[in-house]
Enzyme design. Structure first.
Site, PDB file in Angstrom:
ATOM      1  N   ASP A  18     -18.052  10.174  -7.614  1.00 59.84           N
ATOM      2  CA  ASP A  18     -17.474  11.516  -7.815  1.00 59.84           C
ATOM      3  C   ASP A  18     -17.989  12.527  -6.797  1.00 59.84           C
ATOM      4  OD1 ASP A  18     -16.333  10.520 -10.277  1.00 59.84           O
ATOM      5  OD2 ASP A  18     -18.301  10.790 -11.179  1.00 59.84           O
ATOM      6  N   GLY A  45     -11.207   7.637  -9.451  1.00 64.36           N
ATOM      7  CA  GLY A  45     -10.289   8.755  -9.608  1.00 64.36           C
ATOM      8  C   GLY A  45     -10.548   9.775  -8.531  1.00 64.36           C
TER       9      GLY A  45
HETATM   10  P1  GDP Z   1     -14.257  11.299  -5.594  1.00 64.35           P
HETATM   11  O1  GDP Z   1     -13.957  10.208  -6.550  1.00 64.35           O
HETATM   12  O2  GDP Z   1     -15.528  11.066  -4.858  1.00 64.35           O
HETATM   13  O3  GDP Z   1     -13.109  11.626  -4.703  1.00 64.35           O
HETATM   14  O4  GDP Z   1     -14.547  12.593  -6.428  1.00 64.35           O
HETATM   15  P2  GDP Z   1     -13.652  13.256  -7.558  1.00 64.35           P
HETATM   16  O5  GDP Z   1     -12.316  13.549  -7.039  1.00 64.35           O
HETATM   17  O6  GDP Z   1     -13.783  12.538  -8.848  1.00 64.35           O
HETATM   18  O7  GDP Z   1     -14.484  14.581  -7.800  1.00 64.35           O
HETATM   19  C1  GDP Z   1     -14.593  15.499  -6.900  1.00 64.35           C
HETATM   20  C2  GDP Z   1     -14.102  16.792  -7.525  1.00 64.35           C
HETATM   21  O8  GDP Z   1     -14.682  17.835  -6.833  1.00 64.35           O
HETATM   22  C3  GDP Z   1     -12.603  16.999  -7.399  1.00 64.35           C
HETATM   23  O9  GDP Z   1     -12.132  17.707  -8.513  1.00 64.35           O
HETATM   24  C4  GDP Z   1     -12.466  17.824  -6.140  1.00 64.35           C
HETATM   25  O10 GDP Z   1     -11.324  18.637  -6.105  1.00 64.35           O
HETATM   26  C5  GDP Z   1     -13.699  18.653  -6.232  1.00 64.35           C
HETATM   27  N1  GDP Z   1     -14.268  19.047  -4.964  1.00 64.35           N
HETATM   28  C6  GDP Z   1     -14.365  18.329  -3.812  1.00 64.35           C
HETATM   29  N2  GDP Z   1     -15.014  19.031  -2.873  1.00 64.35           N
HETATM   30  C7  GDP Z   1     -15.326  20.221  -3.462  1.00 64.35           C
HETATM   31  C8  GDP Z   1     -16.026  21.378  -3.017  1.00 64.35           C
HETATM   32  O11 GDP Z   1     -16.508  21.459  -1.897  1.00 64.35           O
HETATM   33  N3  GDP Z   1     -16.172  22.405  -3.919  1.00 64.35           N
HETATM   34  C9  GDP Z   1     -15.677  22.358  -5.175  1.00 64.35           C
HETATM   35  N4  GDP Z   1     -15.876  23.399  -5.983  1.00 64.35           N
HETATM   36  N5  GDP Z   1     -15.030  21.265  -5.623  1.00 64.35           N
HETATM   37  C10 GDP Z   1     -14.855  20.243  -4.778  1.00 64.35           C
END
Ligand code: GDP
Length: 428
Positions: A18, A45
Site C-alpha cells: 500500500d 489494490g
Molecule cells: P499501492 O497498492 O501501493 O498502489 O497503494 P494503494 O493504492 O493501496 O494506496 C495508496 C493510497 O494512497 C491510494 O489511495 C493513493 O491514491 C494514495 N496516495 C498515493 N500517493 C499519495 C500521496 O502522495 N499523498 C496522499 N495523500 N495520498 C497518496
C-alpha cells in the site's frame, strides 16, 4: 527513470504494501511501452486518480490508463478470471481502450472458486489476516503441481483431471476446517467453460513477448504488488503473502531474464503502515496512530480494513534496499505528515540490550524490538502544491535527507497528494 541504459525498470513496495506503487507506476507508464504485473493476484489494490476520477485496479496493470501502453499479466500472477472480467468491463465503461492492449500469460495459474472457499474457511488464513481471495490456496496448488493454468483451458481432458485433483484436495481442506461447504467438479467445469472463450483471446506467451520487447530495447515497467516485507522468502514469515514480491520475483514472474532488469525503484510511504497481523516495530497504537490513519485515509483499497500506522522505519527501508538492489526511492504521502509538530524516524532496534541495525529473520526478536528514533521538527505547512524540491519547507527537506540516509538509497520522487500531478521529480 527510463533512458538509453535503463530500459527495464521494476517498481516495488519497500514496506508492507500500500505504499502508493499504483500512482508511481501510473506516472512512469507515460514513458513505458509495456507495464507488467508479475506476482500476487486480485489481493492487490492499486488506486489511481486521473483528475478527480478514481480507478481501483486489482489485476489489470495500471499502465492501462495510458493509451498505447501494452499491459501484461505475467506467469507469476494467480489470476481470478471472474474478477478480471469485472475490472475490464469497468474500464471499458470509463472509455478506456482495453482490447488488443491486455495480454495474459498462458502459464499464469487460475484462482478457482474452490480456492476462495478454502481461504474463507481456513483458520490459518484468518491468523495471518489474508484478504480471503483464494490467492494462498492457489499458490499452494501451484507448488503441489495440481494447479490449473490458463493454457489448460485449451485442453478439456487435462483440465478435468486437474480440476478433479483440485476439488478433491479442497474438499479435504473444507472437511478439516469444519466448513459445511463442498466444491464440485461439475460446477467448476461449468465455471471454466464460461471463462474460456473470454480469457483465451487474451492468452499469450508473455515471457516470449517481453523477451522480444527487451531485445528491441522497448521500455518495460514491471509492477510489484504488496511489499518487500510481505515477500514469502524475505518478509516477516509467516505473516507474508504467498509470492516473491521483491525484484527477484519480477524476473521469474514476468518471464524475463534477471540480467534484463536494469533499475529498481522502491516505493515507501513517509511513514509506515501494515494491514493484517505480524510484527511492525514502529507501530503507534495511540491517538497519533489514529490521526495518521485518518489524515492518510489508511483503509485497504481491496478490503476496507484499517491499516496499522507508525513512524518511518529506516531498518526496514535499508533491508528492502539490499534485498531488491534498489537504485532509487519514491517517497509517497509526505503531505500526510504536514500538520504533525514532531516526527520520528527509526534508526535501529534495541533487542535484549543489543542494538540491531539489520532487519532480523526471527520474529521473536522483532516482537521484543524497541525502536530507536531520531526526532525531527515537523514543517506544519501544506506540501500539497510543491512541484519542485525547492518548493518544500526546510524541515521537510531535512526529514527526507535523513530518510534517504537511513535507507541508503537516493530519493528520486516525492509524492505530495493523490493526483497524478502532485509529484516532485527530484532530478527535474
Ligand atoms: P499501492 O497498492 O501501493 O498502489 O497503494 P494503494 O493504492 O493501496 O494506496 C495508496 C493510497 O494512497 C491510494 O489511495 C493513493 O491514491 C494514495 N496516495 C498515493 N500517493 C499519495 C500521496 O502522495 N499523498 C496522499 N495523500 N495520498 C497518496
Amino acid at each position: 527513470m527510463f533512458d538509453s541504459s535503463v530500459r527495464t525498470l521494476v517498481v516495488v513496495g519497500a514496506q508492507w504494501g500500500d505504499e502508493g506503487k499504483g500512482k508511481l507506476v501510473d506516472v512512469l507508464a507515460e514513458q513505458a511501452d509495456w507495464v507488467v504485473r508479475y506476482q500476487g493476484g486480485a489481493n492487490a489494490g492499486h488506486t489511481v486518480y486521473v483528475g478527480e476520477q478514481k480507478t481501483v485496479l486489482h489485476q489489470v496493470p495500471s499502465g492501462i490508463l495510458h493509451p498505447g501502453v501494452r499491459c501484461a499479466i505475467g506467469n507469476g500472477v494467480v489470476l481470478d478470471p471472474a474478477q478480471l472480467f469485472v475490472e475490464i468491463e469497468k474500464l471499458v465503461a470509463q472509455g478506456v481502450d482495453v482490447v488488443g492492449r491486455l495480454y495474459v500469460s498462458d502459464r499464469a495459474h487460475l484462482v478457482m472458486p474452490y480456492h476462495k472457499q478454502v481461504d474463507g474457511a481456513s483458520s490459518a488464513s484468518k491468523a495471518i489476516g489474508t484478504t480471503g481471495r483464494g490467492i494462498g490456496p492457489c499458490y499452494v496448488d501451484k507448488v503441489a503441481r495440481r494447479g490449473v493454468r490458463v493454457l489448460d483451458l485449451r485442453n478439456p481432458a487435462r483440465l478435468r483431471t486437474l480440476v478433479e485433483a483440485g476439488v478433491g484436495h479442497a474438499n479435504e481442506q473444507l472437511v478439516t476446517s469444519g466448513s459445511a461447504l463442498r466444491a464440485s467438479v461439475d460446477e467448476t467445469m461449468a465455471f471454466l467453460s464460461d471463462v474460456a472463450p473470454r480469457l483465451l483471446p487474451l492468452a499469450e506467451d508473455v515471457g516470449l513477448a517481453l523477451s522480444n520487447a527487451v531485445k528491441a530495447r522497448a521500455a518495460l515497467l514491471l509492477e510489484g504488488a504488496q511489499g518487500s516485507l510481505l515477500d514469502v522468502d524475505h518478509g516477516t514469515y509467516p505473516f507474508v503473502t504467498s509470492s516473491n514480491t521483491t525484484v527477484g520475483g519480477a524476473a521469474t514472474g514476468a518471464g524475463v531474464p534477471p540480467t534484463a532488469l536494469h533499475a529498481a525503484l522502491g516505493v515507501v510511504k513517509a511513514y509506515t503502515t501494515r494491514v493484517g497481523n505480524g510484527p511492525m516495530p514502529t507501530e503507534l497504537g495511540d491517538a497519533l496512530g489514529e490521526e495518521i490513519r485518518r489524515i492518510g485515509n489508511e483503509f485497504g483499497a481491496t478490503t476496507g480494513r484499517p491499516r496499522r500506522c507508525g513512524w518511518f522505519d529506516g531498518v526496514v527501508a535499508r533491508y528492502a534496499a539490499r534485498v531488491n538492489g534498489l537504485t532509487a526511492l519514491a517517497v509517497t504521502k509526505l503531505d500526510v505528515l504536514d500538520t504533525l509538530p514532531e516526527l520520528k524516524l527509526c534508526t535501529g532496534y534495541l533487542v535484549d540490550g543489543e542494538l540491531l541495525r539489520e532487519f532480523p529473520g526471527d520474529l521473536g526478536l522483532l516482537e521484543r524490538a524497541v525502536p530507536q528514533y531520531d526526532v525531527l521538527p515537523g514543517w506544519r505547512k501544506s506540501t500539497a502544491d510543491a512541484r519542485r524540491w525547492d518548493d518544500l519547507p526546510g524541515e521537510a527537506k531535512r526529514y527526507l535527507y535523513r530518510l534517504e540516509e537511513l535507507s541508503g538509497t537516493p530519493i528520486r520522487y516525492v509524492s505530495v497528494g493523490t493526483r497524478r500531478d502532485q509529484i516532485i521529480d527530484v532530478k527535474a
